[in-house]
Design a protein around this motif. Sequence first.
Motif, PDB file in Angstrom:
ATOM      1  N   ARG A 171       0.526  -1.005   0.162  1.00 32.77           N
ATOM      2  CA  ARG A 171       0.241   0.227   0.264  1.00 32.77           C
ATOM      3  C   ARG A 171       0.856   1.412  -0.720  1.00 32.77           C
ATOM      4  NH1 ARG A 171      -3.777  -2.935   3.090  1.00 32.77           N
ATOM      5  NH2 ARG A 171      -2.241  -3.039   5.347  1.00 32.77           N
ATOM      6  N   ASP A 172       2.275   1.221   0.449  1.00 31.72           N
ATOM      7  CA  ASP A 172       2.209   2.040   0.579  1.00 31.72           C
ATOM      8  C   ASP A 172       4.027   2.343  -0.195  1.00 31.72           C
ATOM      9  OD1 ASP A 172       4.153   4.550   1.603  1.00 31.72           O
ATOM     10  OD2 ASP A 172       5.062   3.537   3.736  1.00 31.72           O
ATOM     11  N   ALA A 209      -2.071   5.387   1.601  1.00 29.11           N
ATOM     12  CA  ALA A 209      -0.872   5.133   1.895  1.00 29.11           C
ATOM     13  C   ALA A 209      -0.371   5.701   0.561  1.00 29.11           C
ATOM     14  CB  ALA A 209      -0.776   3.949   2.850  1.00 29.11           C
ATOM     15  N   ARG A 210      -0.767   5.080  -0.473  1.00 29.67           N
ATOM     16  CA  ARG A 210       0.086   5.161  -2.260  1.00 29.67           C
ATOM     17  C   ARG A 210       0.545   7.278  -2.163  1.00 29.67           C
ATOM     18  NH1 ARG A 210      -2.083   1.287  -5.453  1.00 29.67           N
ATOM     19  NH2 ARG A 210      -0.742   0.068  -4.092  1.00 29.67           N
ATOM     20  N   PHE A 213       3.313   8.219   0.636  1.00 27.87           N
ATOM     21  CA  PHE A 213       4.084   7.854  -0.058  1.00 27.87           C
ATOM     22  C   PHE A 213       4.487   8.435  -1.548  1.00 27.87           C
ATOM     23  CE2 PHE A 213       5.979   5.111  -4.090  1.00 27.87           C
ATOM     24  CZ  PHE A 213       7.566   5.324  -3.174  1.00 27.87           C
TER      25      PHE A 213
END
Length: 277
Positions: A171-172, A209-210, A213
């Motif tokens: 996700r990150d 979270a993406r 990032f």
Amino acid sequence: MHHGHDLSGFERDAFTHGGSTRPVLRRGSGPAVIVIAEIPGITPKVLEFAERVAALGCTAVLPVLFGTPGRDPHPTARGLLRGALYTASSVWNVCVSREFTVLATGRSSPVVSWLRALSAYEHQRCGGPGVGAVGMCLTGGFALAMAVDEHLLVPVLSQPSLPLGINARRRDGIDISPEDLATVRGRCEREGLQVLGLRFKSDRLTPGARFAFLRRELGDAFVAVELEDDDANPEAVLPPHSVLTEHLVDQPGQATRAALDDVFDLLRTRLLPDTCG
């Protein structure tokens, strides 16, 4: 009410690179914008988006990576089961294809090399200062990886969904190699490249979270548009996900329409500088 699109107004062609030939649809003239469809394929709503890109004064270029162009997955077109089976078959074809890196983090999908070659070819063919790329869903991150090339001036990541966010590490992150990401970051710093990202806040396929990032990696060069569930078209079958297509509410004052306008403004500013009023 719903029916397929017979592709009228679009030219059909094919493009070959690295031993791989795929169909390509085109519409319009002017600088090229590569429109990379979401699962299940080039739906009527993706074609509508492409028609508007062409109306801006750009050439909309749609590579056929999966699915049947023009086919409408909406249940009112063919019934819920057939729509679901069509979507499932597209997902399956992507998951088993070596061209798509569905689960790996820190890797760009092999199909990106083909897309980069297509965009270089279209830039030469269409002229103008450069090319735009709009990736949606599974292909969202492809637009980012394509931005390693200096002719790519407008990367738009609409609900970028790879790698599938089945754990925190996936996700990150996003489906781009660290080298490619460093190249894109360098372009952001040196050239003022802007990367536009669109998502619904509740969308688990494109987790918050993406975007966090991308903010960390690209700083202010990453422009995020994050929408509420209430902004999504209630007629869509799936939960809020597809900002520019299935979940678009195409009326002034609507948040999804404002997101669409953000995309068009960026394309206009970067690709059609002579026409900016």
